[in-house]
Design a protein around this motif. Structure first.
Motif, PDB file in Angstrom:
ATOM      1  N   ALA A 281     117.588  10.529  34.065  1.00  0.00           N
ATOM      2  CA  ALA A 281     117.892  10.587  35.479  1.00  0.00           C
ATOM      3  C   ALA A 281     116.715  10.200  36.332  1.00  0.00           C
ATOM      4  CB  ALA A 281     118.063  12.178  35.655  1.00  0.00           C
ATOM      5  N   LEU A 282     115.541  10.340  35.926  1.00  0.00           N
ATOM      6  CA  LEU A 282     114.464   9.747  36.892  1.00  0.00           C
ATOM      7  C   LEU A 282     114.598   8.248  36.807  1.00  0.00           C
ATOM      8  CD1 LEU A 282     111.632  12.084  35.700  1.00  0.00           C
ATOM      9  CD2 LEU A 282     112.558  11.980  38.052  1.00  0.00           C
ATOM     10  N   GLY A 283     114.913   7.507  35.726  1.00  0.00           N
ATOM     11  CA  GLY A 283     115.095   6.234  35.760  1.00  0.00           C
ATOM     12  C   GLY A 283     116.213   5.674  36.529  1.00  0.00           C
TER      13      GLY A 283
ATOM     14  N   ARG B 177     115.650   3.397  39.703  1.00  0.00           N
ATOM     15  CA  ARG B 177     116.415   2.061  40.068  1.00  0.00           C
ATOM     16  C   ARG B 177     117.302   2.162  41.211  1.00  0.00           C
ATOM     17  NH1 ARG B 177     117.239   3.119  34.594  1.00  0.00           N
ATOM     18  NH2 ARG B 177     119.180   3.845  34.977  1.00  0.00           N
ATOM     19  N   GLY B 178     117.959   3.368  41.667  1.00  0.00           N
ATOM     20  CA  GLY B 178     118.528   3.382  42.853  1.00  0.00           C
ATOM     21  C   GLY B 178     117.701   3.382  44.265  1.00  0.00           C
TER      22      GLY B 178
ATOM     23  N   PHE C 223     116.538   6.034  51.117  1.00  0.00           N
ATOM     24  CA  PHE C 223     117.254   7.147  50.665  1.00  0.00           C
ATOM     25  C   PHE C 223     118.496   6.902  49.675  1.00  0.00           C
ATOM     26  CE2 PHE C 223     115.361   8.186  54.946  1.00  0.00           C
ATOM     27  CZ  PHE C 223     114.621   9.355  54.697  1.00  0.00           C
ATOM     28  N   LEU C 224     118.840   7.997  49.198  1.00  0.00           N
ATOM     29  CA  LEU C 224     119.918   7.804  48.127  1.00  0.00           C
ATOM     30  C   LEU C 224     121.012   7.104  48.544  1.00  0.00           C
ATOM     31  CD1 LEU C 224     119.623  11.280  46.179  1.00  0.00           C
ATOM     32  CD2 LEU C 224     118.851   9.001  45.524  1.00  0.00           C
ATOM     33  N   VAL C 225     121.512   7.358  49.987  1.00  0.00           N
ATOM     34  CA  VAL C 225     122.923   6.596  50.424  1.00  0.00           C
ATOM     35  C   VAL C 225     122.446   5.543  51.571  1.00  0.00           C
ATOM     36  CG1 VAL C 225     125.150   6.907  51.158  1.00  0.00           C
ATOM     37  CG2 VAL C 225     123.927   8.696  49.694  1.00  0.00           C
ATOM     38  N   GLY C 226     121.387   4.931  51.343  1.00  0.00           N
ATOM     39  CA  GLY C 226     121.169   4.089  52.433  1.00  0.00           C
ATOM     40  C   GLY C 226     119.637   4.428  53.361  1.00  0.00           C
ATOM     41  N   GLY C 227     119.842   4.098  54.701  1.00  0.00           N
ATOM     42  CA  GLY C 227     118.866   4.133  55.417  1.00  0.00           C
ATOM     43  C   GLY C 227     118.352   5.463  56.219  1.00  0.00           C
TER      44      GLY C 227
ATOM     45  N   ALA D 154     104.491   9.439  37.489  1.00  0.00           N
ATOM     46  CA  ALA D 154     103.543   8.349  37.659  1.00  0.00           C
ATOM     47  C   ALA D 154     104.355   7.030  37.222  1.00  0.00           C
ATOM     48  CB  ALA D 154     102.388   8.481  36.672  1.00  0.00           C
ATOM     49  N   ASP D 155     105.191   7.059  36.446  1.00  0.00           N
ATOM     50  CA  ASP D 155     105.957   5.840  36.138  1.00  0.00           C
ATOM     51  C   ASP D 155     107.112   5.672  37.053  1.00  0.00           C
ATOM     52  OD1 ASP D 155     104.300   5.226  33.867  1.00  0.00           O
ATOM     53  OD2 ASP D 155     105.705   6.461  32.431  1.00  0.00           O
ATOM     54  N   TYR D 156     107.241   6.455  37.976  1.00  0.00           N
ATOM     55  CA  TYR D 156     108.460   6.382  39.005  1.00  0.00           C
ATOM     56  C   TYR D 156     107.875   6.233  40.504  1.00  0.00           C
ATOM     57  CZ  TYR D 156     110.631   7.965  34.791  1.00  0.00           C
ATOM     58  OH  TYR D 156     111.220   8.003  33.348  1.00  0.00           O
ATOM     59  N   PRO D 157     107.397   5.165  40.901  1.00  0.00           N
ATOM     60  CA  PRO D 157     106.777   5.169  42.110  1.00  0.00           C
ATOM     61  C   PRO D 157     107.605   5.176  43.543  1.00  0.00           C
ATOM     62  CG  PRO D 157     106.706   3.056  41.158  1.00  0.00           C
ATOM     63  CD  PRO D 157     107.116   3.959  40.135  1.00  0.00           C
ATOM     64  N   ALA D 158     108.878   4.537  43.046  1.00  0.00           N
ATOM     65  CA  ALA D 158     109.802   4.998  44.085  1.00  0.00           C
ATOM     66  C   ALA D 158     110.389   6.182  44.334  1.00  0.00           C
ATOM     67  CB  ALA D 158     111.201   3.967  43.938  1.00  0.00           C
ATOM     68  N   VAL D 159     110.609   6.894  43.104  1.00  0.00           N
ATOM     69  CA  VAL D 159     111.058   8.404  43.209  1.00  0.00           C
ATOM     70  C   VAL D 159     109.986   9.101  44.094  1.00  0.00           C
ATOM     71  CG1 VAL D 159     111.433  10.488  41.955  1.00  0.00           C
ATOM     72  CG2 VAL D 159     112.569   8.172  41.196  1.00  0.00           C
ATOM     73  N   SER D 160     108.506   8.964  43.694  1.00  0.00           N
ATOM     74  CA  SER D 160     107.476   9.545  44.378  1.00  0.00           C
ATOM     75  C   SER D 160     107.748   9.459  45.815  1.00  0.00           C
ATOM     76  CB  SER D 160     106.161   9.203  43.691  1.00  0.00           C
ATOM     77  OG  SER D 160     106.100   9.695  42.350  1.00  0.00           O
ATOM     78  N   ALA D 161     107.659   8.065  46.420  1.00  0.00           N
ATOM     79  CA  ALA D 161     107.848   7.892  47.695  1.00  0.00           C
ATOM     80  C   ALA D 161     108.860   8.552  48.339  1.00  0.00           C
ATOM     81  CB  ALA D 161     107.958   6.400  47.872  1.00  0.00           C
ATOM     82  N   TRP D 162     109.918   8.575  47.516  1.00  0.00           N
ATOM     83  CA  TRP D 162     111.261   9.308  48.125  1.00  0.00           C
ATOM     84  C   TRP D 162     110.905  10.785  48.170  1.00  0.00           C
ATOM     85  CZ3 TRP D 162     114.466  12.829  45.179  1.00  0.00           C
ATOM     86  CH2 TRP D 162     115.546  13.224  46.024  1.00  0.00           C
TER      87      TRP D 162
END
Length: 76
Positions: free
Chosen positions: A2-4, A8-9, A15-19, A43-51
């Motif tokens: 799920a984190l992967g 990617r998304g 955000f999950l559905v756009g801007g 740590a291996d999920y920088p986009a998730v952390s930023a989100w």
């Protein structure tokens, strides 16, 4: 996995559905921001952390968040 998928998304969108923030972000954030409490390293999920930071900053603080070990709604 799920984190992967989240990583990617969130590579090309804030955000999950756009801007902008939607109910999808709030629903996934509810558990996603507690991933490290459950032993999942972000740590291996920088986009998730930023989100997580972005959503948390948008919705703000002021709601109770209990560690899973003492969550009064966990049934334990």
């Amino acid at each position: 996995r799920a984190l992967g998928a989240l990583e990617r998304g969130l590579q090309d969108t804030p955000f999950l559905v756009g801007g902008s923030l939607t109910i999808a972000d709030i629903a996934v954030y509810a558990y996603g921001h507690r991933a490290e409490d459950c032993g999942f390293s972000l740590a291996d999920y920088p986009a998730v952390s930023a989100w997580i930071d972005r959503v948390g900053g948008t919705i703000g603080s002021g709601y109770p968040v209990h560690p899973y070990s003492i969550d009064p709604h966990s049934g334990g």
